[in-house]
Scaffold this active site. Structure first.
Site, mmCIF file in Angstrom:
data_model
loop_
_atom_site.group_PDB
_atom_site.id
_atom_site.type_symbol
_atom_site.label_atom_id
_atom_site.label_comp_id
_atom_site.label_asym_id
_atom_site.label_seq_id
_atom_site.Cartn_x
_atom_site.Cartn_y
_atom_site.Cartn_z
ATOM 1 N N ILE A 67 0.892 -1.159 0.000
ATOM 2 C CA ILE A 67 0.000 0.000 0.000
ATOM 3 C C ILE A 67 0.930 1.208 0.000
ATOM 4 C CG2 ILE A 67 -0.203 -0.164 2.538
ATOM 5 C CD1 ILE A 67 -2.904 1.178 2.413
ATOM 6 N N SER A 68 0.688 2.164 -0.894
ATOM 7 C CA SER A 68 1.562 3.334 -1.000
ATOM 8 C C SER A 68 1.485 4.168 0.272
ATOM 9 C CB SER A 68 1.133 4.208 -2.176
ATOM 10 O OG SER A 68 1.151 3.465 -3.365
ATOM 11 N N ASN A 69 2.548 4.932 0.532
ATOM 12 C CA ASN A 69 2.519 5.791 1.722
ATOM 13 C C ASN A 69 1.457 6.886 1.535
ATOM 14 O OD1 ASN A 69 3.756 8.476 0.957
ATOM 15 N ND2 ASN A 69 5.314 7.081 0.206
#
Ligand code: SAH
Length: 217
Positions: A67-69
Site C-alpha cells: 500500500i503506498s505511503n
C-alpha cells in the site's frame, strides 16, 4: 464497536494528526485532505500492521505488493483532480483498495482493475466495509485499460510503467488527466494532460512503486 477503537486507531485525534501531517508535506487540495481524513486507513491493512496504518510509510499487503505511503496517495489524487471534481476515473492496480477508496470520495464513478485475484477479493471486502457504492473492481491486466467503459476523465496507475502506455492515453477524455509512475531504476511521477491540442507530459518528483506486470495472477 470496531476492534481497534479501544486503542485509539479510529480516534479523531489520530485522523486530525494524519491530515495535518499531509498538509505539512505540501498537500493543499482540501477535497483530498477531507477524503483522506474520512477514510479509515487501518481497515485496509492486516490487523498486525493496523497500528502503523497512519504512519508515513508504505506497508506490505501480501503477494509482494505494498500500500503506498499516505503522502503519495494524497499527491497523486491531488494531481489527478487538478482542482476539479472528477467524473469517471480508471485506476490500474487496486491492491488493498485504499487509493480506490480515496478516489471514490473525489470522483463520481471509479473503475479499478487488479491482476492478482486474491488481492482483489480483499479489496472488495475493504471497499464494502466503507460502503463505497460508486466503485467497480475487475480482475484484469490493466495495461490495456477498459476500452468499453472509457473515455475517462482521470486515469491513475499505481504500478510503475517503463513507457507511457498508449492504450491508456487513447482512453483519456479531452480535458482529462493521467497520473502514474514511470521508469525502471529511478522512477518519477508523470502527469499527462489531454488538451484540445496535445497530450502535455510533465515529469515530477522521484517515487518508488512496484512494477506494472503483464497477465493475470
Ligand atoms: N493502490 C494500491 C497500490 C498497490 S501496489 C493500494 O493502495 O494498495 C500496485 C498494484 O498494481 C499491485 O496490487 C499489483 O498487483 C497491481 N498491478 C501490477 N501490474 C498490473 C497490471 N498490469 N494490471 C492490473 N494491476 C496491476
Amino acid at each position: 464497536m470496531s476492534k481497534l477503537s479501544g486503542i485509539g486507531m479510529t480516534s479523531q485525534r489520530t485522523r486530525t494528526r494524519f491530515v495535518e501531517r499531509l498538509r505539512g508535506q505540501g498537500i493543499k487540495d482540501e477535497v483530498v485532505l477531507e477524503a483522506m481524513g474520512s477514510i479509515p486507513r487501518h481497515i485496509f491493512v492486516d490487523e498486525a500492521l493496523a497500528s502503523r496504518a497512519y504512519d508515513d510509510c508504505s506497508l506490505p499487503i501480501g503477494f509482494n505488493q505494498t500500500i503506498s505511503n499516505p503522502h503519495t496517495v494524497a499527491r497523486m489524487t491531488e494531481l489527478l483532480r487538478g482542482g476539479k471534481m472528477l467524473g469517471k476515473v480508471l485506476e490500474i492496480g487496486t491492491g488493498c483498495g485504499y487509493q480506490t477508496a480515496v478516489l471514490s470520495r473525489v470522483a463520481q464513478e471509479v473503475y479499478s482493475v487488479e491482476r492478482i485475484a486474491p488481492l482483489l477479493t480483499k479489496a472488495r471486502g475493504h471497499l464494502r466495509e466503507i460502503r463505497a457504492a460508486n466503485v467497480r473492481v475487475k480482475h484484469a491486466d490493466g495495461s490495456m485499460g477498459l476500452a468499453d467503459l472509457g473515455p475517462f476523465d482521470g486515469i491513475i496507475m499505481t504500478a510503475a510503467a517503463t513507457h507511457v502506455p498508449e492504450a491508456l492515453l487513447s482512453q483519456l477524455a479531452e480535458g482529462g488527466r493521467m497520473v502514474f509512475p514511470i521508469g525502471t531504476g529511478e522512477q518519477r511521477l508523470c502527469l499527462v494532460e489531454h488538451t484540445a491540442q496535445e497530450y502535455r507530459q510533465t515529469t515530477l518528483e522521484a517515487v518508488k512503486f512496484v512494477p506494472l506486470l503483464p497477465g493475470l495472477a
